[in-house]
Design a protein around this motif. Structure first.
Motif, mmCIF file in Angstrom:
data_model
loop_
_atom_site.group_PDB
_atom_site.id
_atom_site.type_symbol
_atom_site.label_atom_id
_atom_site.label_comp_id
_atom_site.label_asym_id
_atom_site.label_seq_id
_atom_site.Cartn_x
_atom_site.Cartn_y
_atom_site.Cartn_z
ATOM 1 N N LEU A 31 5.486 2.688 -4.374
ATOM 2 C CA LEU A 31 6.287 2.512 -3.169
ATOM 3 C C LEU A 31 5.487 1.785 -2.095
ATOM 4 O O LEU A 31 6.007 0.893 -1.417
ATOM 5 C CB LEU A 31 6.767 3.870 -2.652
ATOM 6 N N TYR A 32 4.235 2.151 -1.943
ATOM 7 C CA TYR A 32 3.344 1.492 -0.980
ATOM 8 C C TYR A 32 3.268 -0.013 -1.258
ATOM 9 O O TYR A 32 3.438 -0.831 -0.347
ATOM 10 C CB TYR A 32 1.951 2.128 -1.062
ATOM 11 N N ALA A 33 3.052 -0.383 -2.506
ATOM 12 C CA ALA A 33 2.956 -1.799 -2.870
ATOM 13 C C ALA A 33 4.265 -2.518 -2.585
ATOM 14 O O ALA A 33 4.270 -3.648 -2.073
ATOM 15 C CB ALA A 33 2.573 -1.935 -4.344
ATOM 16 N N TRP A 34 5.387 -1.874 -2.895
ATOM 17 C CA TRP A 34 6.684 -2.495 -2.643
ATOM 18 C C TRP A 34 6.908 -2.693 -1.149
ATOM 19 O O TRP A 34 7.388 -3.743 -0.713
ATOM 20 C CB TRP A 34 7.794 -1.634 -3.247
ATOM 21 N N LEU A 35 6.554 -1.688 -0.337
ATOM 22 C CA LEU A 35 6.731 -1.806 1.112
ATOM 23 C C LEU A 35 5.879 -2.930 1.687
ATOM 24 O O LEU A 35 6.325 -3.667 2.569
ATOM 25 C CB LEU A 35 6.399 -0.474 1.800
ATOM 26 N N LEU A 36 4.669 -3.072 1.197
ATOM 27 C CA LEU A 36 3.821 -4.178 1.662
ATOM 28 C C LEU A 36 4.456 -5.519 1.323
ATOM 29 O O LEU A 36 4.467 -6.444 2.140
ATOM 30 C CB LEU A 36 2.423 -4.087 1.050
ATOM 31 N N LYS A 37 4.988 -5.611 0.119
ATOM 32 C CA LYS A 37 5.636 -6.841 -0.322
ATOM 33 C C LYS A 37 6.861 -7.163 0.541
ATOM 34 O O LYS A 37 7.154 -8.328 0.809
ATOM 35 C CB LYS A 37 6.038 -6.715 -1.787
ATOM 36 N N GLU A 38 7.546 -6.122 0.984
ATOM 37 C CA GLU A 38 8.742 -6.292 1.811
ATOM 38 C C GLU A 38 8.404 -6.406 3.302
ATOM 39 O O GLU A 38 9.297 -6.357 4.135
ATOM 40 C CB GLU A 38 9.707 -5.123 1.586
ATOM 41 N N ASP A 39 7.121 -6.544 3.616
ATOM 42 C CA ASP A 39 6.648 -6.701 4.993
ATOM 43 C C ASP A 39 7.019 -5.497 5.864
ATOM 44 O O ASP A 39 7.486 -5.643 6.988
ATOM 45 C CB ASP A 39 7.181 -8.002 5.606
ATOM 46 N N ALA B 115 4.879 -2.924 6.954
ATOM 47 C CA ALA B 115 3.501 -2.418 7.083
ATOM 48 C C ALA B 115 3.440 -0.988 7.624
ATOM 49 O O ALA B 115 2.663 -0.171 7.126
ATOM 50 C CB ALA B 115 2.677 -3.352 7.954
ATOM 51 N N GLU B 116 4.234 -0.673 8.637
ATOM 52 C CA GLU B 116 4.182 0.675 9.223
ATOM 53 C C GLU B 116 4.646 1.720 8.211
ATOM 54 O O GLU B 116 4.013 2.771 8.052
ATOM 55 C CB GLU B 116 5.019 0.752 10.496
ATOM 56 N N SER B 117 5.725 1.447 7.512
ATOM 57 C CA SER B 117 6.193 2.382 6.486
ATOM 58 C C SER B 117 5.175 2.501 5.359
ATOM 59 O O SER B 117 4.921 3.601 4.852
ATOM 60 C CB SER B 117 7.540 1.924 5.922
ATOM 61 N N ALA B 118 4.570 1.378 4.983
ATOM 62 C CA ALA B 118 3.545 1.398 3.939
ATOM 63 C C ALA B 118 2.363 2.256 4.370
ATOM 64 O O ALA B 118 1.823 3.033 3.573
ATOM 65 C CB ALA B 118 3.083 -0.024 3.623
ATOM 66 N N ARG B 119 1.958 2.143 5.630
ATOM 67 C CA ARG B 119 0.837 2.947 6.144
ATOM 68 C C ARG B 119 1.164 4.435 6.063
ATOM 69 O O ARG B 119 0.326 5.245 5.655
ATOM 70 C CB ARG B 119 0.517 2.549 7.585
ATOM 71 N N ARG B 120 2.393 4.799 6.381
ATOM 72 C CA ARG B 120 2.791 6.211 6.321
ATOM 73 C C ARG B 120 2.792 6.727 4.884
ATOM 74 O O ARG B 120 2.379 7.856 4.620
ATOM 75 C CB ARG B 120 4.168 6.395 6.949
ATOM 76 N N VAL B 121 3.266 5.908 3.961
ATOM 77 C CA VAL B 121 3.253 6.303 2.548
ATOM 78 C C VAL B 121 1.820 6.475 2.069
ATOM 79 O O VAL B 121 1.492 7.428 1.365
ATOM 80 C CB VAL B 121 4.014 5.274 1.682
#
Length: 86
Positions: A58-66, A68-74
């Motif tokens: 999920l983290y990798a997917w969120l980074l790909k989808e730009d 960043a804040e959601s990715a940081r929380r994950v």
């Protein structure tokens, strides 16, 4: 490796068997390995590893989808789940 020579037989309903098999599959284990892990207390470790793997995806997917804040929380949740500090 310990030689496994003893068999345990237990009767379950078809639904119970299906649920147990689904849970074993979700942990990436055979049904026998899942039951042995439950017996010796390692089942929680397998569940944590599976959830951690899903969070990393999920983290990798969120980074790909730009996102960043959601990715940081994950990523922070992943560290907490593993018991690591950030």
């Amino acid at each position: 490796m310990t030689n496994k020579t003893t068999t345990i037989r237990v009767r379950v309903t078809p639904v119970e068997q299906s649920v147990a098999q689904s849970k074993a599959d979700a942990c990436g284990l055979s049904l026998s390995a899942y039951i042995r892990s439950a017996i010796d207390g390692r089942l929680q470790e397998h569940r944590i590893a599976q959830v951690t793997s899903e969070l990393v995806d999920l983290y990798a997917w969120l980074l790909k989808e730009d996102q960043a804040e959601s990715a940081r929380r994950v990523l922070a949740m992943t560290y907490r789940l593993k018991g690591d500090s950030q």
